[in-house]
Each structure stands twice: as structure tokens, then as C-alpha cells.
Scaffold this motif. Sequence first.
Motif, mmCIF file in Angstrom:
data_model
loop_
_atom_site.group_PDB
_atom_site.id
_atom_site.type_symbol
_atom_site.label_atom_id
_atom_site.label_comp_id
_atom_site.label_asym_id
_atom_site.label_seq_id
_atom_site.Cartn_x
_atom_site.Cartn_y
_atom_site.Cartn_z
ATOM 1 N N VAL A 491 0.864 -1.126 0.047
ATOM 2 C CA VAL A 491 0.044 -0.137 0.042
ATOM 3 C C VAL A 491 1.037 0.898 0.167
ATOM 4 O O VAL A 491 1.541 1.155 1.076
ATOM 5 N N ALA A 492 1.188 1.941 -1.075
ATOM 6 C CA ALA A 492 1.575 3.292 -1.423
ATOM 7 C C ALA A 492 0.501 4.484 -1.249
ATOM 8 O O ALA A 492 -0.639 4.545 -1.738
ATOM 9 N N ALA A 493 0.971 5.538 -0.081
ATOM 10 C CA ALA A 493 0.746 6.511 0.226
ATOM 11 C C ALA A 493 1.137 7.561 0.331
ATOM 12 O O ALA A 493 2.028 7.567 0.655
ATOM 13 N N ASN A 494 0.573 8.606 -0.203
ATOM 14 C CA ASN A 494 1.109 10.118 0.062
ATOM 15 C C ASN A 494 0.847 10.691 1.169
ATOM 16 O O ASN A 494 -0.358 11.241 0.617
ATOM 17 N N ALA A 495 1.390 10.701 2.337
ATOM 18 C CA ALA A 495 0.907 11.988 3.336
ATOM 19 C C ALA A 495 0.990 13.163 3.307
ATOM 20 O O ALA A 495 2.928 13.279 3.661
ATOM 21 N N ARG A 496 0.103 13.730 2.366
ATOM 22 C CA ARG A 496 0.470 15.624 2.434
ATOM 23 C C ARG A 496 0.085 15.799 3.343
ATOM 24 O O ARG A 496 -1.122 16.277 3.778
#
Length: 507
Positions: A491-496
Motif C-alpha cells: 500500500v503506497a500513500a502520499n501523506a501530504r
Amino acid sequence: MADGIVFDNIPGAGLVAPGFFFEVTSGGQFESNARMLVIGHANSGASLAVNTPVPLNSQYEADSIAGAGSVLADAYRIARANAPAQEIWGMAVAATGTTAAWTVSIDSVPAAGGVGVIEIQGEVISVSIAAGDTATEVATALAAAVNGYYNALTGASLAVTAASTDEVVTITARHAGLVMNSVDLHVPTGVTGNAFAGATTTTQTTTATGSPDLTTALAALGDDPFDFIATPFADETNLGRYETLMSDVSGRWSYLRQIYGHIVTAVVDSTGDLTTLGLSLNDRHLTVIPVIEGGSNPSPVWAWAAGLLGRVVPWLGDGSTGNVSRNQTGLVVEGVRAPRNRAYWPGYTQRNTFLKSGISTWSVNASGDVAIDKLITTYRQNPLGQTDTVFRDIQVLAQLIYMLKAYRAALSYEHGNKAIADSNPGGLGALVTIEDIRATMVHTADELERQGVQANAAEFARRLVLSRDNDNPNRVNMLAPIDTVDPLDIVAANARLFKQYRQAAAV
């Protein structure tokens, strides 16, 4: 008969005398049973015949017929600890080569006595030392403790025997062959008051050589179902034999046999050599577990193969609830201990390299337990040498075993002992058409989708192609384009991050 009812035994004509007749037949009910096999050595003099697969139902039974402390009995113990309800069989093979041996020299003895502790195969052996005991007496006591060792909690015995001469204990492997080099002897220095720490010298005096010829053993499997096989024998010659055994052309995966199966083995070597080994293989029916050399590994190679496979077999054999498709990361392996040297616990970069090279991976969790990371096959390229990830995940092979058995069973239940025709205007139960067979395939695909094994059953139905053979009217050809459910690995997420969410402009 024009009513679509077909009888197997009651004739459709010729009965004149009155009677009420019932024949009993099966409507068919598919149930898959994934059988696991462990391969290893039995002790000299054991009652179990070599090259003969037998069911093993308890540790007592394994110890009784293969011998306590044998590779086979210990591999069964580890497999059973990880798969308590699994059907497990065992097969003994003859050992060959030289036998590993070690010496433990008692260099000094505390005058006031104490307790000496040594680990063999990760099992803790303690020796009580009385005040005034000599080195010879301590050596005698240590040899007796090794020979009499039994862990009542786990059922573990040792794969070695011991004898003492003066102040030296000679430890000898129960079997000849390379796998016995993975037996670990260790004097723990972290045990408070260990009288053996700094007071003993442990040396491997004979390095084992040789690997068994598994030709006869593998042939003895015949057409019996063994879906998952754990073996510690991973020399180049036996790896080739596994490939022959599982061959898609003439082996257990061929269309003529359709017995299927998958091999899981373990290899002790450096990370570089393990990577090289993976890159030299390309077999979708083989999984290699790495045991990194030099890390002071308490568990022998057969424990790694049997333990990691045993931990996932209950899922891999479960196609009815979707467990076969699941990601296995983090499953703790019972009875297999991590390397003592933390530098040999593979980090993400090393694991990623292994996986891209066809080598499976494990990790060590915060509690120090060995856990599954990702089990894969060694298949990396198609026959033209191009990258191909279709058969990479071990789940795919297990899904295939389940699905192919399910499709074959459905076709057999509904269309076995029938005649084929282009149409069936009379609705005769003895006849089937292309569309009847298509309906069976589509219905089975729907069931497999509901079970979480096959994906996109509707698209499968659209792409399914069936036709009568041009040369042989008794034959139906089929293209079945199966899509499998995939394990969720990443699971790849961009935590902006925001100081404050920007507000939308008022209209």
C-alpha cells in the motif's frame, strides 16, 4: 429418453415385469484436500522403509517409525507445530556421504561447581556441576545429557549423538550428508553463571559432504496427491530432479497426469551466492528459502523448509474461503529461530533483492520471531527470456491447483460418460453440447469468484472459447482465460501535510 433423465444402470428398454426401481448415484460434491509431504532421513535401524511415503499423525508415531532426533521426525515436528490440523505425510530417504562431527573440550571446571549450558539446534542442554568435579566427569555428564535430551514441551530430540573421552565430548550427526552441516552448536555467553562460557572449546572436526539421490524416492510418489513438499536437499542435482518431477511436459503438472504439486526447499549460503542461485533458476514449481550463512543459525535447514511451508499450507490449501489468495506477510513461524547475529536479519533492501532474484524472504519481528515476508517461486522469465511475473507468487500455484481440480471435478460430474452433439433438440440426458460445457465452466468460475480464488468471472465467460475439433469429432477444445485474485502486498500513500487546509473560494 426425451425427458432429459439419464440412468447409469437401469436400462431404458427391455423391462417388462412390474417393479419400483431406484438406482443410487452421486450428484458430485467437490472438496479439495491439500496434502503436505516432508522428506528427510530416518535413523539407522528405524522401521520406516526408505522411499515410501506414509501418513504421520503424531510426533510419537514419527519418532517411533523414523527415530527420535532423525531429520524426518524433526521436520515433521516443525511442520506439525505450524499446521496442527494439516494432513502430513513423511518419506525417508537414504543418507550418503561423510558424517559431520564436532568436539567440545572442557578446558576448565569451576571448583565450587555450577551449571554448564550449551545449545544444540537451538535446544538448551544444561549440565549440573558439583563442587570438585573433574573435566572428565563434566564431559561424561555432558555426553549423557546430549544423548538423553528430550524436550517434553515441544517433542524435540537432537539430530546428534555424543561420546566422551577424558575431557573431550565428540558430537556426531545421526546422518551423513551436507544438510547436517546446518546443525548448530553454541555456548551462550549471555546466560548468567554459565560454567561453559569461556571454559570450553567447540570445533567442527569433520565437515559433512554428500547429498542423497532422490530419484527413486520421487518416483515412488507415483500419482498420489502431494500438493506441497518440504525438502532440505537443495544441491544442484536434486534441484534438477524436482524440475523433472513437476514438469509441465511429462511430470506431475503435465496434461497426461494432472497430479500437480509444489516443492519448497531451503539453502544455507551467503547472500551473494543465494542471489546467484536464484538467478540461475527459473522454475515455477520451486520455492527456495534462504538461510544466511555466518549468522549463527540455531535452526537447521530442514526446520526452515518444513516450518515456513507448514505455516502457509493451511492457507494455500484453503480455496473455499479465499485464504489461498491472501498476503502471508507477518505470519510467525513456530519452532524456527532467527540468527543470533542481528546483522544477518535481512532488511528491506536485501529482501527486495532476493525477491527480484527468485529467492523467497522472511523477516524477524519485534519479539525476535521469524515471520513470513513473501514466498515466491523461482520463475522470472518466459521461454523467450522476457520478464514474466504471472507465476511469481506461491499463491498463484496454489490457486491453480484448487481451480484446476474444481473445473475437472465439475466437468466430470456433469459431462462424464456423455455423448457430444452440436444440438440436443430432444433434451436427452445422454447428450451434451458445446453450450452445456460452456455453462458448466461459467458456473464454476462464478463459484470460484465467490470463494475469492478466481477474479472477473464475467470477463472469463466473455473470453471463454470452445469448439469441436476439426479432425476428431469426439473432442472439444477450450481456451479458458483465468484471472486470479492477487495478494495485497503493498500500500503506497502520499501523506501530504498542510498547515491549514485551503478553503474553497466563496461563490
